[in-house]
Design a protein around this motif. Structure first.
Motif, PDB file in Angstrom:
ATOM      1  N   MET A  52       1.303   1.246  -6.902  1.00 32.77           N
ATOM      2  CA  MET A  52       2.069   0.211  -6.206  1.00 32.77           C
ATOM      3  C   MET A  52       1.222  -0.411  -5.093  1.00 32.77           C
ATOM      4  N   LEU A  53       1.549  -1.625  -4.757  1.00 29.98           N
ATOM      5  CA  LEU A  53       0.836  -2.315  -3.682  1.00 29.98           C
ATOM      6  C   LEU A  53       1.821  -2.679  -2.580  1.00 29.98           C
ATOM      7  N   LYS A  54       1.394  -2.472  -1.349  1.00 27.68           N
ATOM      8  CA  LYS A  54       2.246  -2.856  -0.222  1.00 27.68           C
ATOM      9  C   LYS A  54       1.632  -4.061   0.473  1.00 27.68           C
ATOM     10  N   ALA A  55       2.430  -5.137   0.594  1.00 22.58           N
ATOM     11  CA  ALA A  55       1.970  -6.314   1.326  1.00 22.58           C
ATOM     12  C   ALA A  55       2.399  -6.176   2.773  1.00 22.58           C
ATOM     13  N   GLN A  56       1.434  -6.243   3.683  1.00 26.87           N
ATOM     14  CA  GLN A  56       1.725  -6.204   5.119  1.00 26.87           C
ATOM     15  C   GLN A  56       1.604  -7.627   5.634  1.00 26.87           C
ATOM     16  N   ILE A  57       2.756  -8.237   5.881  1.00 23.58           N
ATOM     17  CA  ILE A  57       2.784  -9.675   6.183  1.00 23.58           C
ATOM     18  C   ILE A  57       3.076  -9.912   7.663  1.00 23.58           C
ATOM     19  N   LYS A  58       2.164 -10.644   8.318  1.00 19.66           N
ATOM     20  CA  LYS A  58       2.367 -11.004   9.726  1.00 19.66           C
ATOM     21  C   LYS A  58       2.759 -12.464   9.792  1.00 19.66           C
ATOM     22  N   VAL A  59       3.868 -12.747  10.438  1.00 17.80           N
ATOM     23  CA  VAL A  59       4.353 -14.125  10.540  1.00 17.80           C
ATOM     24  C   VAL A  59       4.415 -14.523  12.011  1.00 17.80           C
ATOM     25  N   LEU A  60       3.784 -15.640  12.349  1.00 19.81           N
ATOM     26  CA  LEU A  60       3.838 -16.142  13.729  1.00 19.81           C
ATOM     27  C   LEU A  60       4.221 -17.612  13.708  1.00 19.81           C
TER      28      LEU A  60
ATOM     29  N   GLU B 133       6.041  -3.121  -7.223  1.00 17.65           N
ATOM     30  CA  GLU B 133       5.670  -2.287  -8.367  1.00 17.65           C
ATOM     31  C   GLU B 133       4.716  -3.090  -9.240  1.00 17.65           C
ATOM     32  N   GLU B 134       3.506  -3.166  -8.799  1.00 16.62           N
ATOM     33  CA  GLU B 134       2.511  -4.050  -9.399  1.00 16.62           C
ATOM     34  C   GLU B 134       1.154  -3.413  -9.130  1.00 16.62           C
ATOM     35  N   THR B 135       0.290  -3.418 -10.116  1.00 17.86           N
ATOM     36  CA  THR B 135      -1.022  -2.816  -9.883  1.00 17.86           C
ATOM     37  C   THR B 135      -2.131  -3.874  -9.825  1.00 17.86           C
ATOM     38  N   ASP B 136      -1.844  -5.050 -10.370  1.00 16.43           N
ATOM     39  CA  ASP B 136      -2.840  -6.122 -10.388  1.00 16.43           C
ATOM     40  C   ASP B 136      -2.838  -6.871  -9.056  1.00 16.43           C
ATOM     41  N   ARG B 137      -3.939  -6.768  -8.326  1.00 18.84           N
ATOM     42  CA  ARG B 137      -4.016  -7.371  -6.990  1.00 18.84           C
ATOM     43  C   ARG B 137      -3.819  -8.879  -7.015  1.00 18.84           C
ATOM     44  N   ALA B 138      -4.443  -9.542  -7.986  1.00 16.12           N
ATOM     45  CA  ALA B 138      -4.365 -11.010  -8.032  1.00 16.12           C
ATOM     46  C   ALA B 138      -2.921 -11.455  -8.269  1.00 16.12           C
ATOM     47  N   ALA B 139      -2.229 -10.758  -9.175  1.00 17.13           N
ATOM     48  CA  ALA B 139      -0.834 -11.098  -9.461  1.00 17.13           C
ATOM     49  C   ALA B 139       0.039 -10.844  -8.233  1.00 17.13           C
TER      50      ALA B 139
END
Lengths: 84, 84
Positions: free
Chosen positions: B1-9, B48-54
């Motif tokens: 799995m990949l976790k996106a850590q998103i910073k919004v300003l 639930e994704e293993t492909d980084r580009a996707a």
């Protein structure tokens, strides 16, 4: 100058209704591969300080005193150099 | 799995009253070396994704559609691997 990039999230044991709401919204938009969403605060604090150790200590102190609620929140931060 | 850590300003051109309030509070607590404070959101979205580009493309799409307001906000994100 040093800029502290501070990420604040609710502790894992604390319910995150905002995260749950966004998780449901993403699902209803058709994103069914979302496993989990947590939502918190992001702060950028620029300090007129060149000493990394001093800046780090100060950021910890500010987080404990004002920027976060240590009872329900956890935080992590990084210090990056910025131009004047 | 990949976790996106998103910073919004908020964009630099948009007034950030919450940041200004915290800046004043820090000053009144005795921190006089604070140059600037910006406050935004921090999101962690686990896919639930293993492909980084996707995953990267999906995060951008979700940010545009739901997670951020592209009119007044800017975001950056990183993808990190997480265990199941």
């Amino acid at each position: 100058m040093l800029k502290a990039q501070i990420k604040v999230l609710l502790k894992k044991s604390v319910l995150d209704p905002q995260g749950q709401a966004v998780e449901k919204s993403l699902s209803s938009l058709g994103y069914h591969n979302i496993n989990h969403v947590r939502i918190g605060k992001y702060l950028e604090v620029t300090l007129e300080e060149t000493d990394r150790a001093a800046a780090e200590a100060q950021v910890r102190e500010m987080c404990a005193r004002l920027l976060t609620n240590p009872v329900i929140e956890d935080y992590t931060f990084e210090l990056v150099e910025v131009e004047q």
